[in-house]
Design an enzyme around this catalytic site. Sequence first.
Site, PDB file in Angstrom:
ATOM      1  N   GLU A   1      -1.851 -13.575   2.944  1.00  0.00           N
ATOM      2  CA  GLU A   1      -3.166 -13.585   3.577  1.00  0.00           C
ATOM      3  C   GLU A   1      -3.009 -13.359   5.075  1.00  0.00           C
ATOM      4  OE1 GLU A   1      -7.134 -16.442   3.949  1.00  0.00           O
ATOM      5  OE2 GLU A   1      -5.311 -17.167   2.967  1.00  0.00           O
TER       6      GLU A   1
ATOM      7  N   LYS B   1       0.238   3.838   2.745  1.00  0.00           N
ATOM      8  CA  LYS B   1       0.736   3.407   4.051  1.00  0.00           C
ATOM      9  C   LYS B   1       2.269   3.484   4.092  1.00  0.00           C
ATOM     10  CE  LYS B   1      -1.153  -0.087   6.243  1.00  0.00           C
ATOM     11  NZ  LYS B   1      -1.494  -1.477   6.721  1.00  0.00           N
TER      12      LYS B   1
ATOM     13  N   LYS C   1      -0.976  20.723  10.658  1.00  0.00           N
ATOM     14  CA  LYS C   1       0.384  20.286  10.358  1.00  0.00           C
ATOM     15  C   LYS C   1       0.828  19.196  11.329  1.00  0.00           C
ATOM     16  CE  LYS C   1       1.989  24.634   8.301  1.00  0.00           C
ATOM     17  NZ  LYS C   1       2.957  25.750   8.404  1.00  0.00           N
TER      18      LYS C   1
ATOM     19  N   ASN D   1       0.859  -1.187   0.000  1.00  0.00           N
ATOM     20  CA  ASN D   1       0.000   0.000   0.000  1.00  0.00           C
ATOM     21  C   ASN D   1       0.896   1.237   0.000  1.00  0.00           C
ATOM     22  OD1 ASN D   1      -1.560   2.224   0.825  1.00  0.00           O
ATOM     23  ND2 ASN D   1      -2.974   0.934   1.967  1.00  0.00           N
TER      24      ASN D   1
ATOM     25  N   ASP E   1      -0.757  -3.842  11.497  1.00  0.00           N
ATOM     26  CA  ASP E   1      -2.140  -4.116  11.149  1.00  0.00           C
ATOM     27  C   ASP E   1      -2.987  -3.252  12.056  1.00  0.00           C
ATOM     28  OD1 ASP E   1      -4.144  -5.409   9.619  1.00  0.00           O
ATOM     29  OD2 ASP E   1      -4.610  -6.699  11.314  1.00  0.00           O
TER      30      ASP E   1
ATOM     31  N   HIS F   1      -2.446   6.724  15.204  1.00  0.00           N
ATOM     32  CA  HIS F   1      -2.266   5.551  16.045  1.00  0.00           C
ATOM     33  C   HIS F   1      -1.033   4.759  15.623  1.00  0.00           C
ATOM     34  CE1 HIS F   1      -4.915   5.071  12.679  1.00  0.00           C
ATOM     35  NE2 HIS F   1      -4.956   3.763  12.737  1.00  0.00           N
ATOM     36  N   ARG F   2      -0.733   4.766  14.320  1.00  0.00           N
ATOM     37  CA  ARG F   2       0.447   4.053  13.840  1.00  0.00           C
ATOM     38  C   ARG F   2       1.721   4.701  14.395  1.00  0.00           C
ATOM     39  NH1 ARG F   2      -0.381   4.392   8.600  1.00  0.00           N
ATOM     40  NH2 ARG F   2      -1.557   2.457   8.549  1.00  0.00           N
TER      41      ARG F   2
ATOM     42  N   PHE G   1      -7.881   5.607   3.322  1.00  0.00           N
ATOM     43  CA  PHE G   1      -8.157   5.745   4.749  1.00  0.00           C
ATOM     44  C   PHE G   1      -9.580   6.272   4.935  1.00  0.00           C
ATOM     45  CE2 PHE G   1      -3.495   6.438   4.414  1.00  0.00           C
ATOM     46  CZ  PHE G   1      -3.070   5.345   5.152  1.00  0.00           C
TER      47      PHE G   1
END
Length: 210
Positions: free
Chosen positions: A40, A13, A180, A10, A69, A188-189, A157
């Site tokens: 998978e 991402k 900004k 992605n 994830d 959260h990532r 997203f």
Amino acid sequence: MNKLLIATRNQAKFNDFKRILARYNLELLSLADLNLPSIEETGKTFEENAELKVRHYAKLISLPVLADDGGLEIDVLNGWPGVYSRRIFGPDKPEATDQELINEALRRLEGVPEEKRTAHMTAAVALMISPDELHIAKFSVDGFITLKPSDILIPRFPFRSIFYLPKLGKVAAEVQKDTKNYDDYLNHRKNAIIKLEPYLKKLEKYVAQI
């Protein structure tokens, strides 16, 4: 500069990871860069899926691997869509489009009052430095699901158009567009990765032995 595989195809991402990890002296590679296919995701939790990915790719290449994830968890729907945040119509079905994801979430919440539409944006990040060193971190941001989506849509997203942050009075997509310092309010990532900072600093000096 040490290399680190980011286990995603992605591009949106991957760009997010590049921005978050820019402070580290690491060369980031994606699955597309190494012509590696996605796998998978069969885990029942975000942590299980992140670990599954790093272990899989660490067996294929002689590099440290980072994978994540995450997704939306809606309390009144028992955590749905959770690990199926892209495959909301079933694990054996094609990924839903951004608009399908928004529409289905709002459809399932029809008639649910605003105060009961609590939800969380959650990310789990796994870092595998060597076969004997694996670290996993998780972070969630709390909010509510709106009655209708914002006009602002962040490609790939979509839930950010319906995830409302009460302290800011905006949905995540509006914050991302207007602020900004977006990472300080939602990402959260990034906050999961911050928990892994000691190991990322160690990785800067690491000689891969996988």
